[in-house]
Design a protein around this motif. Structure first.
Motif, short mmCIF file in Angstrom:
data_model
loop_
_atom_site.label_atom_id
_atom_site.label_comp_id
_atom_site.label_asym_id
_atom_site.label_seq_id
_atom_site.Cartn_x
_atom_site.Cartn_y
_atom_site.Cartn_z
N VAL A 188 39.22 30.37 34.82
CA VAL A 188 39.00 31.23 35.80
C VAL A 188 37.68 30.87 36.46
N ALA A 189 37.43 31.01 37.59
CA ALA A 189 36.32 30.68 38.36
C ALA A 189 35.85 31.90 39.09
N VAL A 190 34.48 32.20 38.90
CA VAL A 190 33.83 33.49 39.65
C VAL A 190 32.39 32.94 40.18
N VAL A 191 32.43 33.22 41.35
CA VAL A 191 31.08 33.21 42.13
C VAL A 191 30.14 34.55 41.49
N ILE A 192 29.12 34.26 40.84
CA ILE A 192 28.25 35.59 40.40
C ILE A 192 26.98 35.34 40.76
N SER A 193 26.22 36.10 41.18
CA SER A 193 24.91 36.00 41.72
C SER A 193 24.04 37.23 41.68
N GLY A 194 22.65 36.93 41.78
CA GLY A 194 21.86 38.06 41.76
C GLY A 194 22.12 39.11 43.06
N GLU A 195 22.63 38.82 43.93
CA GLU A 195 23.26 39.69 45.12
C GLU A 195 24.33 40.41 44.62
N ASN A 196 25.42 39.72 44.18
CA ASN A 196 26.70 40.58 43.88
C ASN A 196 26.64 41.29 42.70
N ASN A 197 25.65 40.92 41.64
CA ASN A 197 25.59 41.58 40.51
C ASN A 197 26.92 41.57 39.66
N LYS A 198 27.80 40.80 39.90
CA LYS A 198 29.00 40.65 38.94
C LYS A 198 28.62 39.94 37.79
N GLN A 199 29.58 40.44 36.82
CA GLN A 199 29.42 39.66 35.46
C GLN A 199 30.72 39.21 35.08
N LEU A 200 30.68 38.25 34.02
CA LEU A 200 32.05 37.95 33.57
C LEU A 200 31.98 38.27 32.06
N PHE A 201 33.02 38.90 31.53
CA PHE A 201 33.02 38.61 30.09
C PHE A 201 34.29 37.66 29.64
N VAL A 202 33.57 36.83 28.86
CA VAL A 202 34.43 35.50 28.41
C VAL A 202 34.58 35.89 26.91
N PRO A 203 35.90 36.15 26.61
CA PRO A 203 36.03 36.40 24.94
C PRO A 203 35.97 35.32 24.14
N ARG A 204 36.03 35.61 22.96
CA ARG A 204 36.12 34.52 21.76
C ARG A 204 37.40 33.72 22.13
N GLY A 205 37.03 32.40 21.70
CA GLY A 205 38.21 31.24 21.94
C GLY A 205 38.38 30.87 23.43
N PHE A 206 37.34 30.71 24.38
CA PHE A 206 36.97 30.40 25.40
C PHE A 206 36.08 29.54 25.53
N ALA A 207 36.23 28.33 26.32
CA ALA A 207 34.92 27.58 26.75
C ALA A 207 34.32 28.17 27.89
N HIS A 208 33.15 27.74 27.98
CA HIS A 208 32.39 28.54 29.18
C HIS A 208 31.28 27.60 29.77
#
Length: 183
Positions: free
Chosen positions: A99-119
């Motif tokens: 999964v690919a998500v653009v996150i920024s200081g402007e949009n304040n989005k966060q991504l929760f990456v579970p155990r068992g994932f590469a990041h």
């Protein structure tokens, strides 16, 4: 907060409630009880990490194995990044997908990456301050990694390879097929 599931089970996008006025803004970036109520995920974070990078810096794809596996809640304080999570859970229906998500200081989005994932992430702005919470302590012996351009995963990093700035360590990571197993 708004929680948006991704195509990868357990990996969710979080959009905190941001209260803005003429002075600026306020947001609660994390509240354990609200996070669990909104996502159904129990996560108790024990370590915070922060990095500062310039445009084109690609960090990843990293993970921790076995009893030292880590779930992460990632966000950008300043700037903009393309954030990537790859499912490497053995037996998962979405193993090897990302999964690919653009996150920024402007949009304040966060991504929760579970155990068992590469990041990993790529800085898209001139600079970026990247911040993440981990639910387990870092353990060097449990480090795992996958090469950023593994054709079996096929990540579109949105910048040409010539524009990427990658550490020597990350340029020699194995493919998913040859990497350490997550568990």
């Amino acid at each position: 907060m708004i929680v948006t599931p991704t195509a990868l089970s357990g990996c969710v996008i979080i959009e905190p409630n941001v209260i803005k006025d003429e002075r600026g803004y306020f947001m609660e970036s994390f509240n354990e009880a609200r996070f669990e109520a909104a996502t159904g995920i129990k996560a108790h974070f024990v370590q915070d990490n922060q990095s500062y990078s310039s445009k084109g810096v690609l960090r990843g794809l990293h993970y921790q194995t076995g009893q030292h596996a880590q779930a992460k809640l990632v966000r950008v304080i300043e700037g903009e990044v393309l954030d990537i999570a790859v499912d490497i859970r053995p037996g998962s229906e979405t193993h090897g997908q990302y999964v690919a998500v653009v996150i920024s200081g402007e949009n304040n989005k966060q991504l929760f990456v579970p155990r068992g994932f590469a990041h990993g992430f790529l800085v898209l702005s001139n600079t970026a301050t990247f911040f993440y919470k981990c639910d387990n302590f870092y353990n060097k012996e449990s480090e795992g990694g996958i090469i950023y351009n593994d054709p079996a995963i096929g990540i579109d990093w949105s910048l040409p390879d010539a524009d990427l700035i990658i550490s020597d360590k990350d340029t020699v990571l194995p493919t998913l097929k040859d990497s350490k197993k997550a568990w």
